[in-house]
Scaffold this motif. Structure first.
Motif, PDB file in Angstrom:
ATOM      1  N   LYS A 110     -73.315  59.278  25.443  1.00 55.00           N
ATOM      2  CA  LYS A 110     -73.237  57.824  25.250  1.00 55.00           C
ATOM      3  C   LYS A 110     -72.077  57.468  24.323  1.00 55.00           C
ATOM      4  O   LYS A 110     -71.351  56.498  24.549  1.00 55.00           O
ATOM      5  CB  LYS A 110     -74.552  57.304  24.660  1.00 55.00           C
ATOM      6  CG  LYS A 110     -75.710  57.267  25.652  1.00 55.00           C
ATOM      7  CD  LYS A 110     -76.966  56.722  24.998  1.00 55.00           C
ATOM      8  CE  LYS A 110     -78.133  56.658  25.989  1.00 55.00           C
ATOM      9  NZ  LYS A 110     -79.384  56.165  25.339  1.00 55.00           N
ATOM     10  N   ARG A 111     -71.889  58.252  23.258  1.00 58.11           N
ATOM     11  CA  ARG A 111     -70.801  57.996  22.311  1.00 58.11           C
ATOM     12  C   ARG A 111     -69.442  58.090  22.990  1.00 58.11           C
ATOM     13  O   ARG A 111     -68.577  57.220  22.826  1.00 58.11           O
ATOM     14  CB  ARG A 111     -70.878  58.996  21.154  1.00 58.11           C
ATOM     15  CG  ARG A 111     -69.840  58.757  20.043  1.00 58.11           C
ATOM     16  CD  ARG A 111     -69.844  59.892  19.035  1.00 58.11           C
ATOM     17  NE  ARG A 111     -69.163  61.074  19.540  1.00 58.11           N
ATOM     18  CZ  ARG A 111     -67.854  61.293  19.406  1.00 58.11           C
ATOM     19  NH1 ARG A 111     -67.079  60.412  18.794  1.00 58.11           N
ATOM     20  NH2 ARG A 111     -67.305  62.407  19.885  1.00 58.11           N
ATOM     21  N   VAL A 141     -64.438  55.696  25.320  1.00 62.42           N
ATOM     22  CA  VAL A 141     -63.480  55.612  26.426  1.00 62.42           C
ATOM     23  C   VAL A 141     -63.455  54.216  27.031  1.00 62.42           C
ATOM     24  O   VAL A 141     -62.394  53.695  27.393  1.00 62.42           O
ATOM     25  CB  VAL A 141     -63.804  56.681  27.494  1.00 62.42           C
ATOM     26  CG1 VAL A 141     -62.964  56.465  28.743  1.00 62.42           C
ATOM     27  CG2 VAL A 141     -63.566  58.077  26.941  1.00 62.42           C
ATOM     28  N   LYS A 142     -64.611  53.592  27.123  1.00 59.14           N
ATOM     29  CA  LYS A 142     -64.676  52.226  27.681  1.00 59.14           C
ATOM     30  C   LYS A 142     -63.864  51.261  26.829  1.00 59.14           C
ATOM     31  O   LYS A 142     -63.243  50.321  27.346  1.00 59.14           O
ATOM     32  CB  LYS A 142     -66.128  51.773  27.758  1.00 59.14           C
ATOM     33  CG  LYS A 142     -66.323  50.480  28.528  1.00 59.14           C
ATOM     34  CD  LYS A 142     -67.799  50.160  28.707  1.00 59.14           C
ATOM     35  CE  LYS A 142     -67.968  48.890  29.537  1.00 59.14           C
ATOM     36  NZ  LYS A 142     -69.405  48.560  29.729  1.00 59.14           N
ATOM     37  N   SER A 143     -63.832  51.493  25.514  1.00 61.44           N
ATOM     38  CA  SER A 143     -63.122  50.581  24.608  1.00 61.44           C
ATOM     39  C   SER A 143     -61.609  50.795  24.620  1.00 61.44           C
ATOM     40  O   SER A 143     -60.856  49.891  24.247  1.00 61.44           O
ATOM     41  CB  SER A 143     -63.656  50.739  23.182  1.00 61.44           C
ATOM     42  OG  SER A 143     -63.344  52.033  22.679  1.00 61.44           O
ATOM     43  N   ASN A 179     -67.504  65.918  20.536  1.00 60.88           N
ATOM     44  CA  ASN A 179     -67.353  65.767  19.076  1.00 60.88           C
ATOM     45  C   ASN A 179     -65.928  65.429  18.642  1.00 60.88           C
ATOM     46  O   ASN A 179     -65.603  65.547  17.458  1.00 60.88           O
ATOM     47  CB  ASN A 179     -67.816  67.035  18.345  1.00 60.88           C
ATOM     48  CG  ASN A 179     -69.277  67.341  18.601  1.00 60.88           C
ATOM     49  OD1 ASN A 179     -70.118  66.436  18.656  1.00 60.88           O
ATOM     50  ND2 ASN A 179     -69.597  68.622  18.790  1.00 60.88           N
ATOM     51  N   LYS A 180     -65.072  65.012  19.580  1.00 59.26           N
ATOM     52  CA  LYS A 180     -63.699  64.647  19.205  1.00 59.26           C
ATOM     53  C   LYS A 180     -63.644  63.202  18.720  1.00 59.26           C
ATOM     54  O   LYS A 180     -64.462  62.357  19.100  1.00 59.26           O
ATOM     55  CB  LYS A 180     -62.744  64.832  20.385  1.00 59.26           C
ATOM     56  CG  LYS A 180     -62.612  66.282  20.847  1.00 59.26           C
ATOM     57  CD  LYS A 180     -62.123  67.190  19.733  1.00 59.26           C
ATOM     58  CE  LYS A 180     -62.075  68.648  20.159  1.00 59.26           C
ATOM     59  NZ  LYS A 180     -61.674  69.553  19.077  1.00 59.26           N
ATOM     60  N   LEU A 181     -62.623  62.915  17.894  1.00 59.07           N
ATOM     61  CA  LEU A 181     -62.472  61.589  17.302  1.00 59.07           C
ATOM     62  C   LEU A 181     -61.792  60.628  18.270  1.00 59.07           C
ATOM     63  O   LEU A 181     -61.133  61.041  19.235  1.00 59.07           O
ATOM     64  CB  LEU A 181     -61.650  61.694  16.019  1.00 59.07           C
ATOM     65  CG  LEU A 181     -62.218  62.606  14.920  1.00 59.07           C
ATOM     66  CD1 LEU A 181     -61.241  62.702  13.763  1.00 59.07           C
ATOM     67  CD2 LEU A 181     -63.574  62.115  14.454  1.00 59.07           C
ATOM     68  N   VAL A 182     -61.908  59.328  17.954  1.00 56.74           N
ATOM     69  CA  VAL A 182     -61.313  58.292  18.802  1.00 56.74           C
ATOM     70  C   VAL A 182     -59.802  58.485  18.898  1.00 56.74           C
ATOM     71  O   VAL A 182     -59.220  58.353  19.976  1.00 56.74           O
ATOM     72  CB  VAL A 182     -61.622  56.886  18.234  1.00 56.74           C
ATOM     73  CG1 VAL A 182     -61.013  55.809  19.128  1.00 56.74           C
ATOM     74  CG2 VAL A 182     -63.113  56.677  18.091  1.00 56.74           C
ATOM     75  N   GLU A 212     -57.971  61.171  18.771  1.00 54.00           N
ATOM     76  CA  GLU A 212     -57.599  62.285  19.636  1.00 54.00           C
ATOM     77  C   GLU A 212     -57.741  61.908  21.106  1.00 54.00           C
ATOM     78  O   GLU A 212     -56.876  62.228  21.936  1.00 54.00           O
ATOM     79  CB  GLU A 212     -58.469  63.503  19.320  1.00 54.00           C
ATOM     80  CG  GLU A 212     -58.249  64.079  17.927  1.00 54.00           C
ATOM     81  CD  GLU A 212     -59.216  65.195  17.598  1.00 54.00           C
ATOM     82  OE1 GLU A 212     -58.784  66.362  17.575  1.00 54.00           O
ATOM     83  OE2 GLU A 212     -60.410  64.908  17.370  1.00 54.00           O
ATOM     84  N   LEU A 213     -58.832  61.226  21.440  1.00 53.14           N
ATOM     85  CA  LEU A 213     -59.057  60.806  22.825  1.00 53.14           C
ATOM     86  C   LEU A 213     -58.034  59.757  23.252  1.00 53.14           C
ATOM     87  O   LEU A 213     -57.522  59.791  24.375  1.00 53.14           O
ATOM     88  CB  LEU A 213     -60.481  60.259  22.986  1.00 53.14           C
ATOM     89  CG  LEU A 213     -61.626  61.237  22.673  1.00 53.14           C
ATOM     90  CD1 LEU A 213     -62.969  60.542  22.791  1.00 53.14           C
ATOM     91  CD2 LEU A 213     -61.584  62.441  23.609  1.00 53.14           C
ATOM     92  N   GLU A 214     -57.727  58.834  22.349  1.00 53.99           N
ATOM     93  CA  GLU A 214     -56.774  57.769  22.685  1.00 53.99           C
ATOM     94  C   GLU A 214     -55.374  58.335  22.903  1.00 53.99           C
ATOM     95  O   GLU A 214     -54.671  57.925  23.841  1.00 53.99           O
ATOM     96  CB  GLU A 214     -56.757  56.720  21.586  1.00 53.99           C
ATOM     97  CG  GLU A 214     -55.922  55.502  21.949  1.00 53.99           C
ATOM     98  CD  GLU A 214     -56.037  54.391  20.932  1.00 53.99           C
ATOM     99  OE1 GLU A 214     -55.766  53.228  21.288  1.00 53.99           O
ATOM    100  OE2 GLU A 214     -56.393  54.682  19.772  1.00 53.99           O
ATOM    101  N   ALA A 215     -54.965  59.283  22.061  1.00 51.44           N
ATOM    102  CA  ALA A 215     -53.640  59.892  22.227  1.00 51.44           C
ATOM    103  C   ALA A 215     -53.534  60.610  23.568  1.00 51.44           C
ATOM    104  O   ALA A 215     -52.504  60.539  24.260  1.00 51.44           O
ATOM    105  CB  ALA A 215     -53.373  60.868  21.080  1.00 51.44           C
ATOM    106  N   ASP A 216     -54.592  61.302  23.959  1.00 51.77           N
ATOM    107  CA  ASP A 216     -54.619  62.008  25.244  1.00 51.77           C
ATOM    108  C   ASP A 216     -54.536  61.015  26.398  1.00 51.77           C
ATOM    109  O   ASP A 216     -53.800  61.233  27.367  1.00 51.77           O
ATOM    110  CB  ASP A 216     -55.895  62.845  25.340  1.00 51.77           C
ATOM    111  CG  ASP A 216     -55.822  63.906  26.420  1.00 51.77           C
ATOM    112  OD1 ASP A 216     -54.741  64.504  26.595  1.00 51.77           O
ATOM    113  OD2 ASP A 216     -56.837  64.145  27.102  1.00 51.77           O
TER     114      ASP A 216
END
Length: 516
Positions: A171-172, A177-179, A195-198, A200-204
């Motif tokens: 859910k997290r 990702v939706k945001s 368990n990765k941070l926002v 890190e995901l945004e940069a990818d």
């Protein structure tokens, strides 16, 4: 588990060996002139529609047209085709994909002739490399894999890897990702995103969106067939997908490649950059780490396991067959049933490794040693399934049949890894028999007759062993002169010391070999 990656950069390309606890489990060869790799994106042109197959053949520049099935079009193929047309004319840059108006999705049970037409230019991605006599298999549902995410243009769904078990974490990740995801993009969240941070995901995600923008820019005034974007090379793709805390070392024998890989790892996992090491020893890198020895012991028809158990691996066009043999492994303290269980479980571990090492795909049938008790068959099935869980390729395993056979299907997207450790006799081609030498002149004349009368060749060069050369040119009216007078064609005969006694080949005036 300790993992090491050993990379050998040589004149023909790059060889990559993956070791787990010092045992060779994967071997990849990447040639310098490698084309048509899985993940590459091409602008292709539809050459033929096959309603009976519900598929199309698309020209992507390969010798044989690529195969595109209706089920590989993707539900948003109409949106993709519309955007591709705009990009080629240069209008796509004026319309960001986030504000692009999507077309209706195609039906799952529709017909390909309703979606594609001959000569239509279409954006496609290599899903399976050319194997044997087949061209590439392609898909038009484009996707880009990053370290943590997979981006799917024109989709709007967010899905999470099933290997992430925690409901709260799923859910997290979906919420994050939706945001951050732009409109008209779908995202698949990979297992390593757990368990990765926002940040890190945004940069990818931003890197993947840039890759799509690059496609839109490169399509302008492009004519099919053309490669638009290449996937990462095999080395960096493996690091992207596999790199984790279990990696201890990456050894490379090329200083420039060492710097490139170190730079790449600093982007995806800065804390692991120190494991990249340049090897400058006097021995070849594969020999130094004992990989050459493992390759010699692991490839071939017969694979022997330390305890004396051995496997016989046969490859056919339809499937792969593996036979398990106990060899000289006998435990006198145990009965036949218990011996069979131990041999089979030991063989299952090696078989799972062999499938990864050789990258064997398609249907694999394994003939284990017979076991009478059902609990032992279940034990073997569980053991094989656990060993195969380490395999990244998609696969399916059936429980042992009443005949003791286990059937496996394994995803095949690249040609099988094959290392020749034996050579066939060049004369008999491994059969142990050769053609009668007294018939060789008649055989050559029959082929000569075919080339002249059926293929209308005007000029022929015949290359033969020096002994045969002397025979064909001996005498006042030699055999060669008889052929020239009979066929009214110029025939040149050339001796080749590298040929075996009965070997011969025909060439035309451009020195291209002629096949019969």
């Amino acid at each position: 588990m300790d993992r090491e990656l050993i990379i050998d950069s040589n004149s023909s390309g790059i060889d990559i060996a993956l070791l787990e606890d010092k045992l060779l489990v994967e071997l990849h060869k990447e040639k310098n002139n490698k084309q048509y790799s899985v993940g590459d994106v091409y602008l292709g042109k539809v050459k033929k529609i096959m309603p009976g197959l519900n598929a199309a053949f698309v020209n992507v520049g390969y010798d044989k047209d690529a195969f595109l099935h209706y089920l590989d079009l993707g539900p948003q193929v109409r949106s993709l085709n519309k955007y591709t047309k705009l990009a080629i004319t240069g209008k796509a840059s004026q319309i960001p994909i986030s504000s692009f108006r999507l077309e209706p999705e195609i039906e799952k049970t529709g017909k390909i002739s309703d979606v594609l037409a001959v000569n239509l230019q279409i954006l496609v991605q290599i899903a399976k490399e050319p194997i044997s006599t087949k061209g590439p298999r392609i898909a038009s549902e484009i996707s880009f894999a990053g370290r943590y995410l997979v981006l799917v243009p024109f989709a709007d769904r967010i899905s999470v890897s099933q290997k992430i078990r925690s409901l709260e974490e799923r859910k997290r990740l979906k919420k994050i990702v939706k945001s951050i995801k732009p409109d008209n993009f779908g995202v698949i969240i990979r297992t390593v995103a757990e368990n990765k941070l926002v940040t890190e995901l945004e940069a990818d995600l931003l890197d993947l969106v840039k890759k799509w923008d690059l496609i839109a820019n490169k399509l302008h005034k492009t004519e099919a067939p053309t490669k638009i974007v290449s996937e990462l090379n095999r080395t960096t793709a493996m690091l992207r997908d596999l790199l984790n805390e279990s990696f201890n070392n990456i050894f490379i024998n090329d200083s420039q490649l060492t710097d490139e890989i170190k730079s790449f790892i600093k982007q995806i996992a800065p804390e692991k950059a120190g494991i990249v090491k340049y090897y400058n020893g006097t021995k070849p890198i594969f020999e130094h780490f004992g990989i050459d020895k493992q390759i010699k012991n692991s490839f071939g028809k017969i694979v022997t396991i330390k305890s004396g158990v051995y496997l016989i691996i046969e490859h056919t066009e339809a499937m792969h067959a593996i036979d398990v043999n106990s060899g000289h492994r006998v435990n006198r303290e145990k009965n036949q049933e218990n011996n069979s269980v131990e041999v089979n479980i030991e063989a299952a571990t090696e078989i799972a490794r062999q499938l990864r090492l050789r990258d064997m795909g398609g249907i694999i049938v394994i003939d284990f040693i017979d076991m009478t008790e059902a609990k032992h068959r279940r034990q073997l099935y569980t053991s094989l399934r656990d060993e195969m869980a380490k395999d990244r390729a998609k696969h399916s395993i059936l429980p042992p049949s009443k005949f003791g056979l286990v059937q496996i299907t394994r995803q095949r997207v690249r040609p099988e890894m094959s290392v020749a450790i034996l050579e066939k006799c060049p004369v008999c081609n491994g059969t142990g028999e050769i053609k009668a030498s007294i018939l060789i002149v008649d055989e050559i004349e029959n082929n000569l007759n075919y080339l002249i009368h059926e293929q209308n060749e005007k000029y022929l060069i015949l290359t033969v062993h020096p002994f045969l050369y002397s025979h064909l040119k001996s005498g006042f009216i030699s055999q060669r002169l008889k052929w020239i007078l009979n066929y009214k064609r110029w025939i040149k005969i050339t001796p080749m010391t590298s040929y075996h006694f009965l070997e011969y080949h025909f060439f035309n005036k451009n020195n291209d070999e002629l096949k019969m």
